[in-house]
Design a protein around this motif. Structure first.
Motif, PDB file in Angstrom:
ATOM      1  N   LYS A 194      57.207 -62.735 -10.797  1.00 29.58           N
ATOM      2  CA  LYS A 194      56.468 -63.484 -11.806  1.00 29.58           C
ATOM      3  C   LYS A 194      56.719 -64.981 -11.696  1.00 29.58           C
ATOM      4  N   VAL A 195      57.949 -65.356 -11.349  1.00 25.00           N
ATOM      5  CA  VAL A 195      58.279 -66.782 -11.252  1.00 25.00           C
ATOM      6  C   VAL A 195      57.720 -67.427  -9.989  1.00 25.00           C
ATOM      7  N   GLY A 196      57.318 -66.599  -9.016  1.00 20.61           N
ATOM      8  CA  GLY A 196      56.816 -67.099  -7.746  1.00 20.61           C
ATOM      9  C   GLY A 196      57.430 -66.355  -6.586  1.00 20.61           C
ATOM     10  N   ARG A 197      57.446 -67.003  -5.437  1.00 16.39           N
ATOM     11  CA  ARG A 197      57.998 -66.404  -4.221  1.00 16.39           C
ATOM     12  C   ARG A 197      59.512 -66.668  -4.173  1.00 16.39           C
ATOM     13  N   VAL A 198      60.278 -65.591  -4.041  1.00 13.18           N
ATOM     14  CA  VAL A 198      61.731 -65.713  -4.144  1.00 13.18           C
ATOM     15  C   VAL A 198      62.380 -65.300  -2.825  1.00 13.18           C
ATOM     16  N   LEU A 199      63.162 -66.209  -2.269  1.00 12.50           N
ATOM     17  CA  LEU A 199      63.961 -65.926  -1.078  1.00 12.50           C
ATOM     18  C   LEU A 199      65.280 -65.323  -1.544  1.00 12.50           C
ATOM     19  N   LYS A 200      65.505 -64.054  -1.236  1.00 11.42           N
ATOM     20  CA  LYS A 200      66.675 -63.323  -1.723  1.00 11.42           C
ATOM     21  C   LYS A 200      67.748 -63.292  -0.626  1.00 11.42           C
ATOM     22  N   LEU A 201      68.791 -64.072  -0.824  1.00 11.40           N
ATOM     23  CA  LEU A 201      69.795 -64.256   0.208  1.00 11.40           C
ATOM     24  C   LEU A 201      70.674 -63.033   0.433  1.00 11.40           C
ATOM     25  N   ASP A 202      70.665 -62.102  -0.498  1.00 17.84           N
ATOM     26  CA  ASP A 202      71.553 -60.941  -0.372  1.00 17.84           C
ATOM     27  C   ASP A 202      70.772 -59.626  -0.301  1.00 17.84           C
ATOM     28  N   SER A 203      69.527 -59.679   0.164  1.00 18.84           N
ATOM     29  CA  SER A 203      68.692 -58.477   0.195  1.00 18.84           C
ATOM     30  C   SER A 203      67.942 -58.358   1.515  1.00 18.84           C
ATOM     31  N   ILE A 204      68.023 -57.171   2.149  1.00 22.19           N
ATOM     32  CA  ILE A 204      67.243 -56.892   3.368  1.00 22.19           C
ATOM     33  C   ILE A 204      66.593 -55.522   3.232  1.00 22.19           C
ATOM     34  N   ARG A 205      65.673 -55.405   2.302  1.00 23.17           N
ATOM     35  CA  ARG A 205      64.936 -54.149   2.191  1.00 23.17           C
ATOM     36  C   ARG A 205      64.026 -53.927   3.394  1.00 23.17           C
ATOM     37  N   ILE A 206      63.560 -55.024   3.999  1.00 21.60           N
ATOM     38  CA  ILE A 206      62.696 -54.902   5.173  1.00 21.60           C
ATOM     39  C   ILE A 206      63.434 -54.270   6.344  1.00 21.60           C
ATOM     40  N   GLY A 207      64.772 -54.213   6.268  1.00 20.91           N
ATOM     41  CA  GLY A 207      65.557 -53.631   7.349  1.00 20.91           C
ATOM     42  C   GLY A 207      65.267 -52.164   7.603  1.00 20.91           C
ATOM     43  N   ASN A 208      64.645 -51.494   6.648  1.00 19.32           N
ATOM     44  CA  ASN A 208      64.277 -50.089   6.868  1.00 19.32           C
ATOM     45  C   ASN A 208      63.355 -49.933   8.063  1.00 19.32           C
ATOM     46  N   ALA A 209      62.560 -50.971   8.353  1.00 18.70           N
ATOM     47  CA  ALA A 209      61.626 -50.916   9.481  1.00 18.70           C
ATOM     48  C   ALA A 209      62.333 -51.067  10.820  1.00 18.70           C
ATOM     49  N   TRP A 210      63.589 -51.475  10.814  1.00 17.94           N
ATOM     50  CA  TRP A 210      64.319 -51.698  12.058  1.00 17.94           C
ATOM     51  C   TRP A 210      65.101 -50.469  12.512  1.00 17.94           C
ATOM     52  N   ARG A 211      65.150 -49.478  11.651  1.00 20.88           N
ATOM     53  CA  ARG A 211      65.911 -48.274  11.982  1.00 20.88           C
ATOM     54  C   ARG A 211      65.218 -47.480  13.085  1.00 20.88           C
ATOM     55  N   GLY A 212      66.010 -46.748  13.832  1.00 19.02           N
ATOM     56  CA  GLY A 212      65.459 -45.875  14.855  1.00 19.02           C
ATOM     57  C   GLY A 212      65.137 -46.560  16.166  1.00 19.02           C
ATOM     58  N   MET A 213      65.447 -47.851  16.290  1.00 20.28           N
ATOM     59  CA  MET A 213      65.206 -48.576  17.537  1.00 20.28           C
ATOM     60  C   MET A 213      66.369 -48.351  18.508  1.00 20.28           C
ATOM     61  N   ASP A 214      66.042 -48.400  19.777  1.00 18.84           N
ATOM     62  CA  ASP A 214      67.072 -48.281  20.813  1.00 18.84           C
ATOM     63  C   ASP A 214      67.659 -49.645  21.179  1.00 18.84           C
ATOM     64  N   MET A 215      66.898 -50.695  20.902  1.00 18.65           N
ATOM     65  CA  MET A 215      67.393 -52.056  21.102  1.00 18.65           C
ATOM     66  C   MET A 215      66.780 -52.947  20.032  1.00 18.65           C
ATOM     67  N   LEU A 216      67.608 -53.827  19.458  1.00 18.86           N
ATOM     68  CA  LEU A 216      67.160 -54.816  18.495  1.00 18.86           C
ATOM     69  C   LEU A 216      67.562 -56.203  18.986  1.00 18.86           C
ATOM     70  N   VAL A 217      66.608 -57.148  18.958  1.00 13.58           N
ATOM     71  CA  VAL A 217      66.890 -58.527  19.342  1.00 13.58           C
ATOM     72  C   VAL A 217      66.495 -59.412  18.164  1.00 13.58           C
ATOM     73  N   PHE A 218      67.492 -59.973  17.466  1.00 14.18           N
ATOM     74  CA  PHE A 218      67.249 -60.730  16.244  1.00 14.18           C
ATOM     75  C   PHE A 218      67.201 -62.233  16.513  1.00 14.18           C
ATOM     76  N   ASN A 219      66.522 -62.938  15.605  1.00 14.37           N
ATOM     77  CA  ASN A 219      66.466 -64.391  15.666  1.00 14.37           C
ATOM     78  C   ASN A 219      66.092 -64.944  14.293  1.00 14.37           C
ATOM     79  N   THR A 220      66.726 -66.034  13.906  1.00 10.71           N
ATOM     80  CA  THR A 220      66.327 -66.796  12.727  1.00 10.71           C
ATOM     81  C   THR A 220      67.004 -68.160  12.769  1.00 10.71           C
ATOM     82  N   TRP A 221      66.345 -69.154  12.230  1.00  9.72           N
ATOM     83  CA  TRP A 221      66.888 -70.470  11.945  1.00  9.72           C
ATOM     84  C   TRP A 221      65.799 -71.464  11.553  1.00  9.72           C
TER      85      TRP A 221
END
Length: 381
Positions: A194-221
């Motif tokens: 309701k307040v707008g778009r919130v960047l949640k520093l302690d939440s990775i619900r989207i991580g469910n989509a990363w399960r079951g992979m044989d290799m993961l290559v992450f990046n952020t900055w």
């Protein structure tokens, strides 16, 4: 996407960074250890010699990330005209770049040779597997590079190609190898409330989509530095506390710590190989290589000095601090320094989908091919 630190800001950051972490460390022994670590990091930021890590070595004598760029007429490893996966944003030759010297440089470690990339061998070894790149448009850069490098080895092999804003995939169907891209600029969640778009520093619900992979290559900055209209959130949240803004390096540290916690809790190293694409530099400010009036525009050769004048980016310090807390094996593709030298390798004005001068992304073929050669060396070297 570029974000530059002037000397005064960088100095202020290190003082802030030092006291911030001392507040997090409860006992004197840990504080003393951190002080020593910070001293080493500051020294390396000045000398531009990054400390070696056993996870970054090939065998016992070679650090793959210490070396120089050498001219190699056999390069590039593929043609952009024959690869169906190159995005217009990265296809510099198609959009009029007049020079091609940037295509002819090969990374040469000081103490060994990188194994030559073999796409057919890669497909055979990873037959029936799923590989996922997770991150922002620099993950897209590397994802497209890898699919092009493989395709060049099996140009007649059947493939499928699905591309969306959130999840894209190339499948080499004769081998059952699926190489996916999951676009998420922060790794942690951005939620519409309701307040707008919130960047949640302690939440990775989207991580469910990363399960079951044989290799993961992450990046952020890079997106952590965005402000104004290009900032895709309105508030930052940690626990029950909501902030209108926060020091971006502190926010980056907190978000990356949440990612590390996710890896520790969710990755089974017997089933999944995990990599982190290190900090990719920008070249908007020529003062970084002692040419204040310049940017990446018009650059045709790498920086060939022994030490890159700008030193080590502050974000690199954060990444390595978070890595010290990982309990599961994650291989750091420490591409920062070798990429700093490649001021010549950006699309600049030769991009099909980027207005102005792009000194953040990289032309394809180009530098991300080397990132994938390092990935290949880590897997098979």
């Amino acid at each position: 996407m570029g974000f530059q630190f002037n000397a005064m800001f960088l100095l202020s950051f290190f003082f802030f960074f030092f006291f911030f972490f001392l507040l997090l460390i409860s006992d004197t022994t840990k504080a003393e250890n951190f002080t020593t670590t910070l001293s080493v990091i500051n020294n390396n930021a000045t000398t531009n010699h990054l400390p070696p890590s056993s996870s970054r070595k090939l065998g016992s004598t070679c650090n793959l990330f210490q070396g120089n760029w050498v001219y190699d007429p056999s390069y590039p490893l593929y043609s952009p005209t024959t690869c169906p996966f190159v995005d217009p944003e990265f296809n510099c030759q198609k959009y009029g770049r007049p020079d091609n010297f940037y295509l002819k440089y090969r990374w040469q470690p000081f103490s060994c040779n990188l194994p030559r990339f073999n796409g057919l061998y890669f497909l055979e070894k990873w037959r029936g597997k799923k590989i996922m790149f997770v991150g922002d448009s620099l993950s897209q850069n590397q994802w497209e590079s890898l699919t092009c490098m493989i395709h060049a080895w099996v140009p007649n092999s059947k493939y499928s190609f699905v591309k969306t804003n959130g999840l894209s995939a190339v499948t080499f169907e004769d081998f059952g190898v699926m190489i996916l891209l999951f676009r998420t600029p922060y790794l942690v969640d951005v939620v519409h409330e309701k307040v707008g778009r919130v960047l949640k520093l302690d939440s990775i619900r989207i991580g469910n989509a990363w399960r079951g992979m044989d290799m993961l290559v992450f990046n952020t900055w890079h997106w952590w530095t965005h402000t104004g209209r290009s900032q895709p959130w309105d508030y930052v949240q940690e626990g029950n506390k909501m902030y209108k803004d926060m020091n971006r390096l502190v926010a980056f540290y907190k978000g990356l710590t949440t990612w590390a916690r996710w890896v520790n809790l969710n990755v089974d190293p017997r089933k999944t190989r995990v990599f982190f694409q290190g900090i990719s530099p920008t070249h908007y400010e020529g003062r970084d290589w002692n040419a204040p009036a310049q940017s990446c525009s018009g650059q045709t050769k790498p920086f060939f000095g022994k030490r890159y004048p700008a030193g080590t980016p502050a974000a690199w310090v954060v990444v390595n601090k978070v890595f010290s807390r990982l309990k599961k094996p994650v291989y750091l593709l420490d591409v920062t320094r070798l990429s700093q030298y490649r001021k010549d390798a950006h699309p600049s004005a030769y991009s099909g989908e980027h207005s102005g001068t792009d000194c953040s992304h990289w032309c394809l073929p180009g530098l991300p091919d080397t990132w994938n050669q390092l990935l290949y060396a880590a897997l098979f070297g």
